[in-house]
Motif scaffolding. Sequence first.
Motif, PDB file in Angstrom:
ATOM      1  N   ILE A   1     -26.611 -83.664 -48.678  1.00  0.00           N
ATOM      2  CA  ILE A   1     -26.840 -84.510 -47.582  1.00  0.00           C
ATOM      3  C   ILE A   1     -27.721 -83.941 -46.361  1.00  0.00           C
ATOM      4  O   ILE A   1     -28.577 -84.537 -45.743  1.00  0.00           O
ATOM      5  CB  ILE A   1     -25.321 -84.726 -47.088  1.00  0.00           C
ATOM      6  N   CYS A   2     -27.568 -82.721 -46.334  1.00  0.00           N
ATOM      7  CA  CYS A   2     -28.368 -82.190 -45.239  1.00  0.00           C
ATOM      8  C   CYS A   2     -30.075 -82.253 -45.652  1.00  0.00           C
ATOM      9  O   CYS A   2     -30.913 -82.517 -44.759  1.00  0.00           O
ATOM     10  CB  CYS A   2     -28.301 -80.432 -45.243  1.00  0.00           C
ATOM     11  N   ASN A   3     -30.079 -82.167 -46.906  1.00  0.00           N
ATOM     12  CA  ASN A   3     -31.624 -82.526 -47.378  1.00  0.00           C
ATOM     13  C   ASN A   3     -31.867 -83.884 -47.186  1.00  0.00           C
ATOM     14  O   ASN A   3     -33.156 -83.977 -46.924  1.00  0.00           O
ATOM     15  CB  ASN A   3     -31.512 -81.986 -48.865  1.00  0.00           C
ATOM     16  N   ILE A   4     -31.314 -84.758 -47.226  1.00  0.00           N
ATOM     17  CA  ILE A   4     -31.410 -86.260 -47.002  1.00  0.00           C
ATOM     18  C   ILE A   4     -31.709 -86.606 -45.622  1.00  0.00           C
ATOM     19  O   ILE A   4     -32.682 -86.914 -45.105  1.00  0.00           O
ATOM     20  CB  ILE A   4     -30.483 -87.208 -47.467  1.00  0.00           C
ATOM     21  N   LEU A   5     -30.817 -85.923 -44.664  1.00  0.00           N
ATOM     22  CA  LEU A   5     -31.072 -86.131 -43.450  1.00  0.00           C
ATOM     23  C   LEU A   5     -31.856 -85.427 -42.491  1.00  0.00           C
ATOM     24  O   LEU A   5     -32.239 -85.769 -41.353  1.00  0.00           O
ATOM     25  CB  LEU A   5     -29.501 -86.109 -42.661  1.00  0.00           C
ATOM     26  N   ASN A   6     -32.558 -84.262 -42.901  1.00  0.00           N
ATOM     27  CA  ASN A   6     -33.403 -83.474 -42.434  1.00  0.00           C
ATOM     28  C   ASN A   6     -34.909 -83.556 -42.831  1.00  0.00           C
ATOM     29  O   ASN A   6     -35.779 -82.840 -42.340  1.00  0.00           O
ATOM     30  CB  ASN A   6     -32.958 -82.117 -42.443  1.00  0.00           C
ATOM     31  N   LYS A   7     -34.858 -84.239 -44.065  1.00  0.00           N
ATOM     32  CA  LYS A   7     -36.389 -84.371 -44.639  1.00  0.00           C
ATOM     33  C   LYS A   7     -37.257 -84.891 -43.998  1.00  0.00           C
ATOM     34  O   LYS A   7     -36.712 -86.031 -43.491  1.00  0.00           O
ATOM     35  CB  LYS A   7     -36.105 -84.712 -46.119  1.00  0.00           C
ATOM     36  N   ASN A   8     -38.378 -84.781 -43.905  1.00  0.00           N
ATOM     37  CA  ASN A   8     -39.420 -85.230 -43.271  1.00  0.00           C
ATOM     38  C   ASN A   8     -39.273 -85.525 -41.624  1.00  0.00           C
ATOM     39  O   ASN A   8     -40.122 -86.071 -41.091  1.00  0.00           O
ATOM     40  CB  ASN A   8     -39.766 -86.705 -43.653  1.00  0.00           C
ATOM     41  N   PHE A   9     -38.633 -84.567 -41.307  1.00  0.00           N
ATOM     42  CA  PHE A   9     -38.541 -84.446 -39.554  1.00  0.00           C
ATOM     43  C   PHE A   9     -39.482 -83.649 -39.348  1.00  0.00           C
ATOM     44  O   PHE A   9     -39.444 -82.226 -39.711  1.00  0.00           O
ATOM     45  CB  PHE A   9     -37.053 -84.052 -39.175  1.00  0.00           C
ATOM     46  N   THR A  10     -40.459 -83.768 -38.361  1.00  0.00           N
ATOM     47  CA  THR A  10     -41.411 -82.573 -37.584  1.00  0.00           C
ATOM     48  C   THR A  10     -40.184 -82.053 -36.729  1.00  0.00           C
ATOM     49  O   THR A  10     -38.936 -82.494 -36.392  1.00  0.00           O
ATOM     50  CB  THR A  10     -42.399 -83.289 -36.931  1.00  0.00           C
ATOM     51  N   LYS A  11     -40.568 -80.522 -36.252  1.00  0.00           N
ATOM     52  CA  LYS A  11     -39.936 -79.833 -35.499  1.00  0.00           C
ATOM     53  C   LYS A  11     -39.385 -80.696 -34.019  1.00  0.00           C
ATOM     54  O   LYS A  11     -38.479 -80.421 -33.415  1.00  0.00           O
ATOM     55  CB  LYS A  11     -40.364 -78.487 -34.862  1.00  0.00           C
ATOM     56  N   ALA A  12     -40.607 -81.399 -33.507  1.00  0.00           N
ATOM     57  CA  ALA A  12     -40.335 -81.949 -32.519  1.00  0.00           C
ATOM     58  C   ALA A  12     -39.362 -83.176 -32.578  1.00  0.00           C
ATOM     59  O   ALA A  12     -38.384 -83.537 -31.627  1.00  0.00           O
ATOM     60  CB  ALA A  12     -41.757 -82.525 -31.849  1.00  0.00           C
ATOM     61  N   ARG A  13     -39.364 -83.813 -33.663  1.00  0.00           N
ATOM     62  CA  ARG A  13     -38.459 -85.257 -33.725  1.00  0.00           C
ATOM     63  C   ARG A  13     -37.261 -84.586 -34.129  1.00  0.00           C
ATOM     64  O   ARG A  13     -36.216 -85.421 -33.799  1.00  0.00           O
ATOM     65  CB  ARG A  13     -39.256 -85.956 -34.878  1.00  0.00           C
ATOM     66  N   LEU A  14     -36.805 -83.483 -34.887  1.00  0.00           N
ATOM     67  CA  LEU A  14     -35.721 -83.111 -35.042  1.00  0.00           C
ATOM     68  C   LEU A  14     -35.090 -82.563 -33.931  1.00  0.00           C
ATOM     69  O   LEU A  14     -33.757 -82.641 -33.547  1.00  0.00           O
ATOM     70  CB  LEU A  14     -35.919 -82.122 -36.030  1.00  0.00           C
ATOM     71  N   LYS A  15     -35.668 -82.227 -32.808  1.00  0.00           N
ATOM     72  CA  LYS A  15     -35.310 -81.756 -31.640  1.00  0.00           C
ATOM     73  C   LYS A  15     -34.737 -82.746 -30.795  1.00  0.00           C
ATOM     74  O   LYS A  15     -33.509 -82.947 -30.105  1.00  0.00           O
ATOM     75  CB  LYS A  15     -36.315 -80.666 -30.857  1.00  0.00           C
ATOM     76  N   GLY A  16     -35.655 -83.927 -30.958  1.00  0.00           N
ATOM     77  CA  GLY A  16     -35.360 -85.078 -30.306  1.00  0.00           C
ATOM     78  C   GLY A  16     -34.167 -85.790 -30.861  1.00  0.00           C
ATOM     79  O   GLY A  16     -33.080 -86.522 -30.017  1.00  0.00           O
ATOM     80  N   LYS A  17     -33.830 -85.437 -31.987  1.00  0.00           N
ATOM     81  CA  LYS A  17     -32.697 -86.058 -32.838  1.00  0.00           C
ATOM     82  C   LYS A  17     -31.437 -85.400 -32.520  1.00  0.00           C
ATOM     83  O   LYS A  17     -30.363 -86.228 -31.983  1.00  0.00           O
ATOM     84  CB  LYS A  17     -32.750 -86.047 -34.336  1.00  0.00           C
ATOM     85  N   GLU A  18     -31.577 -83.998 -32.343  1.00  0.00           N
ATOM     86  CA  GLU A  18     -30.344 -83.427 -32.002  1.00  0.00           C
ATOM     87  C   GLU A  18     -30.039 -83.458 -30.580  1.00  0.00           C
ATOM     88  O   GLU A  18     -28.763 -83.790 -30.117  1.00  0.00           O
ATOM     89  CB  GLU A  18     -30.617 -82.114 -32.065  1.00  0.00           C
ATOM     90  N   TYR A  19     -31.054 -84.030 -29.744  1.00  0.00           N
ATOM     91  CA  TYR A  19     -30.950 -84.355 -28.322  1.00  0.00           C
ATOM     92  C   TYR A  19     -29.943 -85.639 -28.081  1.00  0.00           C
ATOM     93  O   TYR A  19     -28.967 -85.820 -27.404  1.00  0.00           O
ATOM     94  CB  TYR A  19     -32.144 -84.427 -27.585  1.00  0.00           C
ATOM     95  N   ILE A  20     -30.419 -86.716 -28.919  1.00  0.00           N
ATOM     96  CA  ILE A  20     -29.604 -87.883 -28.675  1.00  0.00           C
ATOM     97  C   ILE A  20     -28.441 -87.798 -29.426  1.00  0.00           C
ATOM     98  O   ILE A  20     -27.260 -88.586 -28.810  1.00  0.00           O
ATOM     99  CB  ILE A  20     -30.492 -89.022 -29.612  1.00  0.00           C
ATOM    100  N   LEU A  21     -28.274 -87.207 -30.602  1.00  0.00           N
ATOM    101  CA  LEU A  21     -26.783 -86.778 -30.960  1.00  0.00           C
ATOM    102  C   LEU A  21     -25.748 -86.134 -30.255  1.00  0.00           C
ATOM    103  O   LEU A  21     -24.409 -86.021 -30.672  1.00  0.00           O
ATOM    104  CB  LEU A  21     -27.015 -86.433 -32.537  1.00  0.00           C
ATOM    105  N   LEU A  22     -25.997 -85.295 -29.033  1.00  0.00           N
ATOM    106  CA  LEU A  22     -25.386 -84.440 -28.270  1.00  0.00           C
ATOM    107  C   LEU A  22     -23.937 -84.968 -28.099  1.00  0.00           C
ATOM    108  O   LEU A  22     -22.899 -84.645 -28.086  1.00  0.00           O
ATOM    109  CB  LEU A  22     -25.751 -84.145 -27.221  1.00  0.00           C
ATOM    110  N   ASN A  23     -23.831 -86.537 -27.713  1.00  0.00           N
ATOM    111  CA  ASN A  23     -22.619 -87.344 -27.445  1.00  0.00           C
ATOM    112  C   ASN A  23     -22.013 -87.852 -28.520  1.00  0.00           C
ATOM    113  O   ASN A  23     -21.340 -88.912 -28.248  1.00  0.00           O
ATOM    114  CB  ASN A  23     -22.975 -88.088 -26.185  1.00  0.00           C
TER     115      ASN A  23
END
Length: 458
Positions: A146-168
């Motif tokens: 599951i982790c592999n599906i959801l984190n694949k093809n994320f650049t570092k910048a976009r992964l950081k942006g995703k984590e930012y949105i999911l905080l709440n």
Amino acid sequence: MRKKRLFIPGLPQLIKIQSHNDILIFNEIDDRIEFCKLMSNCLEKYNVTIYGFSFSDSECYFILYSEDFESSSRYIQLLLKSYTFFFNKKYNRTGTLWSGRYHNMPFELNAYLLIVLSYIEKKNSHDEIYRSSYLYHIGKEIEPLICNILNKNFTKARLKGKEYILLNYKLVLKINHSQFFREKIEPYLNQNCLLSTMKSLKYHEDNEDKILKFHPVGRPKKHVFKFNLKENILNFERECGIYFNKHGYQKLNLQFFNKQGELSKDGTSSIISSVKNLLPDNECYFKGWYQYEFFSNELDILEEHYECGSEIIGKSSIVDEVEQIALYWEILSKFGVSSYVHLHINNVGDSKTLLCYRDSLRQYFLPYELLLSDTCLKILELTPELLLLKHPAILSDVVKLAPRMLNFITNDSYFRFERFQSLLNKFNIPFIFDKSLKLTKNINNINYNNNVFCFYSG
């Protein structure tokens, strides 16, 4: 001729895939694991990102992001073709597995990711393994696949942006399914149109040079006011802009999320930060107006609201206050709804009034401290007037006899209030002197569902 799919570069899509004749294709865990493996393997071939997914027994939802339409389309085709081959071979069957074309809906990332994600993950038993991406998003231990599906093809910048949105996200998940989900997500998905805020919708419609909004099908519903129709909101904003700009108000751009990545429940903090950026050095007086969409959690239901308002910062003037109300009244009159609006006013005093009133309340509630919780004791110390609204049931009779603010209002406040009423009369604005109005917002006093505008003076 098939209708061309709506694809907007830079926006994610919600994808819905349904089995033919509701065949049970995901009811066994081995089938779901195989589909997840295929989701992961197909990601290797195309530049596609998955934000989240959910399986029922006969349908699949997932949120997909791709830079181009070709990649997303080919990814889904390969995924469905591969799973059909696996399923037919395993269960010794032939023929199609899917019910026609898949459905897709582009949506605005920052505004709707949390809502769309919670919608698909709460449709099914999200605690069941390989049933959804729920456990991953709330930070619990999850399978590497599951982790592999959801984190694949994320650049570092976009992964950081995703984590930012999911905080709440944990807070959003607690919200019950409301009318918002039923009326928006499924119809928008089936009609292949754009789910976004009005401002973003207008921007994308101009870029695409076509209508992207949802069109209701069937007999139209009756509306009390034309003003309530969604398509008139942009016109409402333009009219507000004309009136406010004419009187020296500057436009403020407010953010849907605050700095902690939380959904905006109130625009006050956004207004203050926006004003700080616009104010020249050594100046403290500012007149601004704003419009934005936000979500409030009323009775544990997430509700979308559209708010337009004005602020005068750095000065407390009766003339400024009446000017704002007169502007609102003029705008509402232009749209033909002022006759349905009732202005309630009350005198809540000044800082001296509030100081004396709070001291009196603290003394009054002092004998009952043992009956108060730690939260109530903190309220008693900082804002004791809130105890009149939030108190233990055992103190109901005590609260009824508590001191009232009207007994502490200074002569200066009475004078200001009399002048305030005379100016409203001068502008021919009808009003009701309502002694029951409280100083604080609460669900019985100011509710976004029936409140046209609220206003707090200095």
